[in-house]
Design a protein around this motif. Structure first.
Motif, PDB file in Angstrom:
ATOM      1  N   ARG A   1      42.263  45.116  24.157  1.00 45.47           N
ATOM      2  CA  ARG A   1      40.908  44.626  23.879  1.00 45.47           C
ATOM      3  C   ARG A   1      40.882  43.105  23.807  1.00 45.47           C
ATOM      4  N   GLN A   2      41.829  42.521  23.108  1.00 47.41           N
ATOM      5  CA  GLN A   2      41.857  41.071  22.962  1.00 47.41           C
ATOM      6  C   GLN A   2      42.173  40.390  24.287  1.00 47.41           C
ATOM      7  N   ALA A   3      43.123  40.939  25.028  1.00 46.50           N
ATOM      8  CA  ALA A   3      43.520  40.329  26.303  1.00 46.50           C
ATOM      9  C   ALA A   3      42.382  40.327  27.319  1.00 46.50           C
ATOM     10  N   HIS A   4      41.480  41.296  27.199  1.00 50.26           N
ATOM     11  CA  HIS A   4      40.397  41.421  28.181  1.00 50.26           C
ATOM     12  C   HIS A   4      39.020  41.156  27.571  1.00 50.26           C
ATOM     13  N   ASN A   5      39.011  40.581  26.369  1.00 44.17           N
ATOM     14  CA  ASN A   5      37.772  40.172  25.707  1.00 44.17           C
ATOM     15  C   ASN A   5      36.764  41.324  25.620  1.00 44.17           C
ATOM     16  N   LEU A   6      37.210  42.449  25.051  1.00 45.68           N
ATOM     17  CA  LEU A   6      36.369  43.634  24.936  1.00 45.68           C
ATOM     18  C   LEU A   6      35.813  43.746  23.526  1.00 45.68           C
ATOM     19  N   HIS A   7      34.499  43.974  23.468  1.00 46.50           N
ATOM     20  CA  HIS A   7      33.847  44.079  22.166  1.00 46.50           C
ATOM     21  C   HIS A   7      33.107  45.392  21.988  1.00 46.50           C
TER      22      HIS A   7
END
Length: 142
Positions: free
Chosen positions: A100-106
């Motif tokens: 999630r953090q690596a791909h900027n997922l919210h």
């Protein structure tokens, strides 16, 4: 029905009416993964990225109503023989924080298309087979 209402009380009945679906979505089991799909595993994801071929990633959570509808749409495409011809991975939103953090997922209910090791496109809320196939076709996947 009267016995259920009596045992829950007015407050309990109101709580079930307001939060019943949310409670169900959090307690129900994960949907089984579709045939040919893989659960996310970092090493495997990297291997597939290195190949450069198109890769579909579904960001999923068992409690997400959009994800449930999206899953049913994919099942419908499989049943109709219209499943996209693409390698696919399902990423569990709750357990894969590094992804999630690596791909900027919210959020959940998200489809991400990778090609040549890079993100090519993403779309959220695609809950019908037509919308899913249109998204993929727009990005060169049939």
């Amino acid at each position: 029905m009267k016995k259920i209402i009596a045992s829950l009380g007015v407050t309990g009945v109101i709580a079930v009416m307001l939060f019943g679906n949310l409670i169900y979505m959090n307690l129900r089991p994960d949907d089984p993964i579709l045939a040919g799909w893989e659960e996310y595993e970092p090493t495997r994801f990297e291997q597939l990225q290195e190949r450069g071929e198109p890769l579909l990633v579904e960001v999923y959570a068992s409690w997400c109503p959009t994800c449930l509808l999206q899953h049913k749409a994919f099942e419908g495409l499989v049943e109709e023989g219209k499943a996209p011809k693409i390698r696919a991975i399902r990423v569990d939103f709750d357990t894969n924080e590094a992804f999630r953090q690596a791909h900027n997922l919210h959020g959940t209910g998200l489809l991400i298309l990778f090609e040549n090791g890079k993100e090519k496109a993403r779309a959220a809320g695609l809950v019908t087979g037509d919308k899913i196939t249109a998204f993929l076709a727009e990005n060169g996947v049939s």
